[in-house]
Design a protein around this motif. Structure first.
Motif, PDB file in Angstrom:
ATOM      1  N   THR A   2       0.881  -1.248  -0.165  1.00 60.92           N
ATOM      2  CA  THR A   2      -0.020  -0.082   0.208  1.00 60.92           C
ATOM      3  C   THR A   2       0.825   1.285   0.150  1.00 60.92           C
ATOM      4  N   ALA A   3       0.408   2.443  -0.733  1.00 54.94           N
ATOM      5  CA  ALA A   3       1.049   3.541  -0.567  1.00 54.94           C
ATOM      6  C   ALA A   3       1.199   4.221   0.796  1.00 54.94           C
ATOM      7  N   PRO A   4       2.086   4.903   1.157  1.00 59.26           N
ATOM      8  CA  PRO A   4       2.075   5.456   2.570  1.00 59.26           C
ATOM      9  C   PRO A   4       1.105   6.710   2.494  1.00 59.26           C
ATOM     10  N   PRO A   5       0.511   7.057   3.629  1.00 59.82           N
ATOM     11  CA  PRO A   5      -0.480   8.168   3.501  1.00 59.82           C
ATOM     12  C   PRO A   5       0.356   9.509   3.435  1.00 59.82           C
ATOM     13  N   GLU A   6      -0.321  10.381   2.797  1.00 66.43           N
ATOM     14  CA  GLU A   6       0.065  11.845   2.387  1.00 66.43           C
ATOM     15  C   GLU A   6      -0.039  12.357   3.570  1.00 66.43           C
ATOM     16  N   LEU A   7       1.096  12.961   3.979  1.00 63.78           N
ATOM     17  CA  LEU A   7       1.406  13.831   5.068  1.00 63.78           C
ATOM     18  C   LEU A   7       1.537  15.286   4.723  1.00 63.78           C
ATOM     19  N   MET A   8       0.531  16.182   5.347  1.00 69.44           N
ATOM     20  CA  MET A   8       0.730  17.437   5.170  1.00 69.44           C
ATOM     21  C   MET A   8       1.260  18.470   6.232  1.00 69.44           C
ATOM     22  N   THR A   9       1.556  19.519   5.991  1.00 70.59           N
ATOM     23  CA  THR A   9       2.056  20.492   7.104  1.00 70.59           C
ATOM     24  C   THR A   9       1.038  21.273   7.761  1.00 70.59           C
ATOM     25  N   VAL A  10       0.999  21.770   8.835  1.00 66.30           N
ATOM     26  CA  VAL A  10      -0.031  22.394   9.445  1.00 66.30           C
ATOM     27  C   VAL A  10      -0.622  23.459   8.241  1.00 66.30           C
ATOM     28  N   SER A  11       0.257  24.230   7.649  1.00 68.59           N
ATOM     29  CA  SER A  11      -0.223  25.306   6.803  1.00 68.59           C
ATOM     30  C   SER A  11      -0.862  24.645   5.439  1.00 68.59           C
ATOM     31  N   GLU A  12      -0.171  23.464   5.010  1.00 67.19           N
ATOM     32  CA  GLU A  12      -0.780  22.973   3.887  1.00 67.19           C
ATOM     33  C   GLU A  12      -2.286  22.231   4.296  1.00 67.19           C
TER      34      GLU A  12
END
Length: 80
Positions: A2-12
């Motif tokens: 499975t693909a890793p989860p997309e992680l976002m910064t607080v700003s994103e």
């Protein structure tokens, strides 16, 4: 695999939700948004933001009233 989860910064995450970074930080502090801590960096999975939006979704007022009072014979159906 499975693909890793997309992680976002607080700003994103704030931009994705259309809210301020301060709102996102407060929601993290209050436990309303799941997050990942990598050292001192905070990252938010996109799925956690989608879950937040889904939990906040409410039915339309016309649907809520119909559920409470039932359908009225002869009434115009919603969306017409």
């Amino acid at each position: 695999m499975t693909a890793p989860p997309e992680l976002m910064t607080v700003s994103e995450a704030a931009e994705y939700l259309g809210l301020s970074a301060r709102w996102v930080r407060r929601a993290i502090f209050e436990g309303r948004i799941e997050y990942v801590k990598l050292g001192r960096l905070v990252r938010i999975p996109r799925a956690a933001l989608d879950d937040l939006v889904e939990r906040g979704r409410r039915p339309r007022a016309s649907d809520r009233l119909a559920d409470l009072f039932g359908r009225v014979p002869g009434a115009i159906a919603p969306g017409r």
